[in-house]
Design a protein around this motif. Structure first.
Motif, short mmCIF file in Angstrom:
data_model
loop_
_atom_site.label_atom_id
_atom_site.label_comp_id
_atom_site.label_asym_id
_atom_site.label_seq_id
_atom_site.Cartn_x
_atom_site.Cartn_y
_atom_site.Cartn_z
N ALA B 116 25.12 -15.51 -38.10
CA ALA B 116 26.33 -16.24 -38.64
C ALA B 116 26.95 -17.93 -37.62
O ALA B 116 27.02 -19.10 -38.00
N THR B 117 26.48 -17.79 -36.19
CA THR B 117 27.55 -18.87 -35.20
C THR B 117 26.18 -19.99 -35.48
O THR B 117 26.93 -20.98 -35.23
N TYR B 118 25.34 -19.83 -36.09
CA TYR B 118 24.05 -20.52 -36.19
C TYR B 118 24.52 -21.62 -37.70
O TYR B 118 23.81 -22.18 -38.18
N GLY B 119 25.93 -21.12 -38.33
CA GLY B 119 25.72 -21.14 -40.00
C GLY B 119 24.61 -20.00 -40.67
O GLY B 119 24.80 -21.40 -42.03
N ARG B 120 24.03 -19.48 -40.88
CA ARG B 120 23.04 -18.72 -41.82
C ARG B 120 24.27 -18.20 -42.63
O ARG B 120 25.29 -17.10 -42.11
N THR B 121 23.64 -17.95 -43.36
CA THR B 121 24.77 -17.16 -44.35
C THR B 121 23.92 -15.27 -44.16
O THR B 121 22.48 -15.57 -43.99
N VAL B 122 24.01 -14.51 -44.02
CA VAL B 122 23.16 -13.46 -43.53
C VAL B 122 24.40 -11.80 -45.37
O VAL B 122 25.20 -11.63 -44.88
N VAL B 123 23.14 -11.36 -45.64
CA VAL B 123 23.60 -10.11 -45.64
C VAL B 123 22.73 -8.73 -44.72
O VAL B 123 21.40 -8.82 -44.94
N ILE B 124 23.64 -7.44 -45.30
CA ILE B 124 23.40 -6.87 -44.13
C ILE B 124 22.92 -5.86 -45.38
O ILE B 124 23.78 -5.50 -46.18
N GLY B 125 21.33 -4.52 -45.15
CA GLY B 125 21.49 -3.77 -46.02
C GLY B 125 22.02 -2.03 -45.08
O GLY B 125 20.95 -2.10 -44.28
#
Lengths: 523, 291
Positions: B116-125
């Protein structure tokens, strides 16, 4: 797998060289000690413990206290065994309950050692013994640890005291303190305090643990440690001893293939006994720790006592009698073969059971290759047969076999092999049931399992000039001629390797069971 | 946080590098120090004999040189493999595996934040449907890291189906990176290891798996190698994550793991805070190790 299986292999290899020699020279001792040192290091036993241990073994091996009745290899084994048992704590210690309830048990350890799961196992185990345990959620650090403990408590069917939601809020010392009052009010007789995982080097957290200890004044403080831990076991154990002065140790994840040298390290460095062993993910995979058995396991004597207990609980006595009769009267069918196999599987992992058999360390390779799913496949084949076919394997002609192969998703060759194995088994069982010694094709005898004669020959070489050993072999042979059909209840503790007959006499878990093992391996 | 013993071999080695000359004791001390740092007897022997040969060749008697050589040897051995994470596909699927209690869930929380600090969107399964309250634990981390989460619809749901739904979610919402949590499993449990293979196959029906990260606990001893081999075989591990490096363990076993398996260390975790996860840099690691 036997926990110390790999260590057993190493020592077995070392002693093989020793066995071929007539007497023990200082050079022999040096070479052996070097091998032991390496084996122990490979098994993650802490360096200082290894040094200390090998020093003692060396000193005694070279010293005067030589038993003339034993050959050199047996001498070293005996010395190593005695030293191992001495370190692991001699005899098993049990939980000490408070004179005036509640008994307070506090759990402490590194992150991920398995404290919360263990709390559930311990509670369930105590509940079975008619105690009324209360689980206390004093891990307010890790996200949802409180939640996890509640779920675990639910599974174990015990009460839980969790006034704080956790996730970094709340004071664990206060929770622990309040729990005691709560337990007295509600008359719970054992309080199990689950604490947050902490590193030995984290002074703040160790202070907190020590505060919790002061607040609840526990009767037992159990240090929970992962069997996979390496050299750090010593530093960690010392830190926890200074911090919370634990009274006993619990070894977790013993069902893996870690060599578990940590058991030796912790027991040796802290002088605290290992009280429990945790061996799986289900809440029932929990047992008292038996130091003498563990030492025998290290020495590849196998964990026969555990094996027999497991086999006994799975094998129904009446069922076994019926089976024996079937063998004798030649009405052993594929259905029986299948149910026997399923019963065996009920006894737990076959690999695990075989790993406990003495001498199996040497057969590691075969064990590795043995695929437990083989049984599932065999089941599929047998279940694809008609009832008539199962009862009379002679019915199975070519076209029937093709149909069965299709039905079970196997090849005709597989079906053929199974039928062949079954017929061999039936024949062998018949011989056994009539009191003879089976001649097992393919693999040779399982050392320590079948009659004493073959096993002794394999283990030690039978051309011994040592009268004591010859006598032992003779005794073993005498014992081996009449194999017992039912499992033998063996009392007593671990077996010293020095006693050839000690191994074979109580050995023989029921013949059926072993023959089945043979069959599986024979593939 | 309180004062901590520095995470380094240097404590054990300090005495020996300040001596005026290299002598027999130096070698013994070096061997002991390496063994105590969990390098294991094999790697220790090879490092020691390697250094002995070097010392002979350069005819040096100064322990300072030895220290430098040790650091260089370590660095060289550690930097043979490429340590970058490859997350270029969209969605980039990262599967996180490991034995029980090594810190998979915590690592995922930190990793989501790291991304997230690199500006990526993340989803956790949350595909650890086995352990009690594991879903809630990862959900708490997701919230802290500002990542989305896909939960199982009911208790004990097949983890592969949770993974499948997570990727569906990512495709639907255009999420860049998918991180799948799995239940801890000991490498000796054949059935559970097969389950990992299944999760992987199910994921691959939707999107290629970008990285499979094996989480290893720094306190582990020589069993780490057995863990790595089993997980590589069943799950196709592409990178290692080393956790709990803030303790007193030195994790020397990773050198053996890296050399025997050819799988690089990609991330290291050094604490329970959400920012305590960093990329792996061989020279920093070697520097910390040797001092």
């Amino acid at each position: 797998m036997a926990t110390f299986g790999n260590l057993s292999d190493r020592l077995a290899e070392t002693f093989k060289n020793l066995r071929t020699k007539g007497k023990l020279s200082p050079a022999d001792v040096d070479a052996t000690v070097r091998e032991i040192r390496r084996a122990l290091l490979d098994a993650d036993v802490a360096l200082e413990v290894v040094k200390d241990f090998t020093g003692k073994v060396r000193e005694r091996a070279l010293g005067d206290e030589v038993n003339k009745a034993l050959n050199p290899a047996q001498q070293v084994v005996q010395i190593v065994n005695e030293e191992l048992v001495a370190i692991l704590g001699g005899e098993a210690r049990r939980i000490q309950f408070a004179k005036k309830p509640p008994t307070v048990i506090m759990l402490a350890g590194l992150q991920g050692a398995g404290k919360t799961t263990l709390a559930g196992k311990l509670a369930k185990w105590l509940a079975k013994d008619n105690h009324t345990p209360l689980l206390v959620a004093a891990d307010l650090q890790r996200p949802n640890a409180v939640n996890q403990l509640q779920v675990v408590a639910g599974q174990a069917g015990v009460a839980v005291f969790a006034p704080e939601p956790g996730n970094g809020t709340g004071n664990p010392v206060k929770v622990a303190k309040d729990s005691i009052k709560f337990a007295i009010d509600k008359q719970y007789d054992v309080v199990i305090v689950d604490t947050a995982g902490r590193l030995g080097v984290d002074a703040d957290m160790m202070k907190q643990a020590s505060d919790i200890r002061k607040a609840v004044d526990p009767d037992e403080v159990l240090f929970v440690i992962d069997a996979m831990i390496g050299q750090d076991a010593v530093a960690t154990a010392k830190a926890f001893q200074d911090g919370v002065d634990f009274t006993g140790v619990v070894l977790t994840k013993l069902d893996g293939d870690a060599r578990g040298g940590a058991a030796l390290s912790v027991a040796s460095v802290t002088g605290r006994p290992i009280i429990f062993a945790s061996t799986g993910e289900s809440l029932d995979d929990f047992e008292p720790f038996y130091p003498d058995r563990m030492a025998s396991r290290i020495l590849d004597l196998g964990d026969i006592l555990t094996l027999i207990e497991q086999a006994q609980s799975a094998f129904d006595e009446g069922e076994a009698m019926k089976m024996a009769e079937k063998f004798a009267t030649d009405t052993f069918t594929l259905e029986d073969f299948l149910s026997q196999m399923q019963q065996l599987r009920g006894a737990g992992s076959i690999k695990k059971m075989m790993g406990m058999l003495p001498g199996m360390g040497g057969m590691k390779q075969q064990l590795e290759n043995f695929d437990e799913r083989e049984i599932v496949r065999t089941e599929a084949i047998i279940q694809s047969m008609t009832k008539a076919e199962r009862q009379n394997s002679k019915l199975l002609n070519g076209s029937r076999r093709v149909r069965i192969a299709k039905g079970s998703g196997m090849t005709v060759t597989d079906v053929n092999q199974l039928v062949q194995r079954f017929e061999q088994a039936a024949k062998m069982m018949k011989t056994v049931a009539k009191g003879g010694m089976p001649n097992i094709p393919g693999m040779g005898p399982v050392p320590g399992a079948h009659g004493g004669r073959k096993q002794v020959a394999k283990k030690k070489g039978s051309k011994s000039g040592n009268p004591a050993k010859r006598a032992a072999e003779d005794a073993a042979r005498a014992a081996g001629i009449k194999p017992d059909a039912a499992p033998v209840t063996a009392g007593g503790s671990g077996f010293g390797l020095g006693l050839g007959k000690g191994k074979s006499a109580p050995g023989a878990p029921s013949e059926e069971e072993l023959a089945s093992l043979q069959k599986f391996l024979g593939r | 946080m309180a004062e901590r013993t520095p995470w380094s071999l240097s404590g054990a080695l300090r005495g020996m590098f300040t001596k005026p000359t290299i002598d027999a004791n130096t070698w013994e001390d070096l061997e002991d120090a390496l063994l105590k740092a969990d390098f294991g007897p094999d790697v220790t022997d090879s490092v020691v004999s390697d250094l002995r040969a070097k010392v002979d060749r350069f005819k040096t008697t100064d322990p300072k040189d030895l220290q430098r050589m040790l650091r260089e040897t370590m660095e060289e051995r550690l930097s043979r493999l490429d340590t970058t994470l490859h997350l270029s596909e969209r969605p980039a699927v990262v599967l996180v595996v490991g034995v029980n209690g090594v810190g998979k869930t915590t690592t995922i929380g930190k990793f989501a934040k790291f991304l997230a600090t690199y500006g990526r969107t993340v989803v956790i399964g949350a595909a650890d449907t086995f352990r009690a309250a594991a879903v809630e634990q990862v959900a708490t981390w997701a919230e802290r890291a500002g990542a989305a989460i896909v939960r199982p619809q009911h208790e004990g749901q097949d983890p592969a189906s949770v993974a499948f739904q997570t990727i569906e979610f990512a495709k639907l919402h255009g999420t860049e990176i998918v991180v799948i949590d799995t239940a801890g499993r000991l490498q000796t449990k054949g059935g559970l290891m097969d389950e990992l293979g299944k999760i992987r196959r199910v994921i691959e029906k939707q999107a290629p798996v970008a990285e499979v990260l094996l989480v290893l606990d720094a306190t582990t001893g020589q069993n780490g190698l057995a863990q790595a081999e089993a997980f590589i075989q069943h799950a196709g591990v592409t990178g290692l994550v080393l956790t709990k490096l803030d303790g007193s363990a030195k994790a020397g076993f990773v050198l053996a793991v890296q050399e025997k398996t050819g799988i690089p260390i990609k991330l290291i975790g050094q604490g329970e805070g959400i920012n305590d996860l960093t990329g792996f840099t061989p020279h920093v690691f070697a520097q910390n190790l040797v001092g």
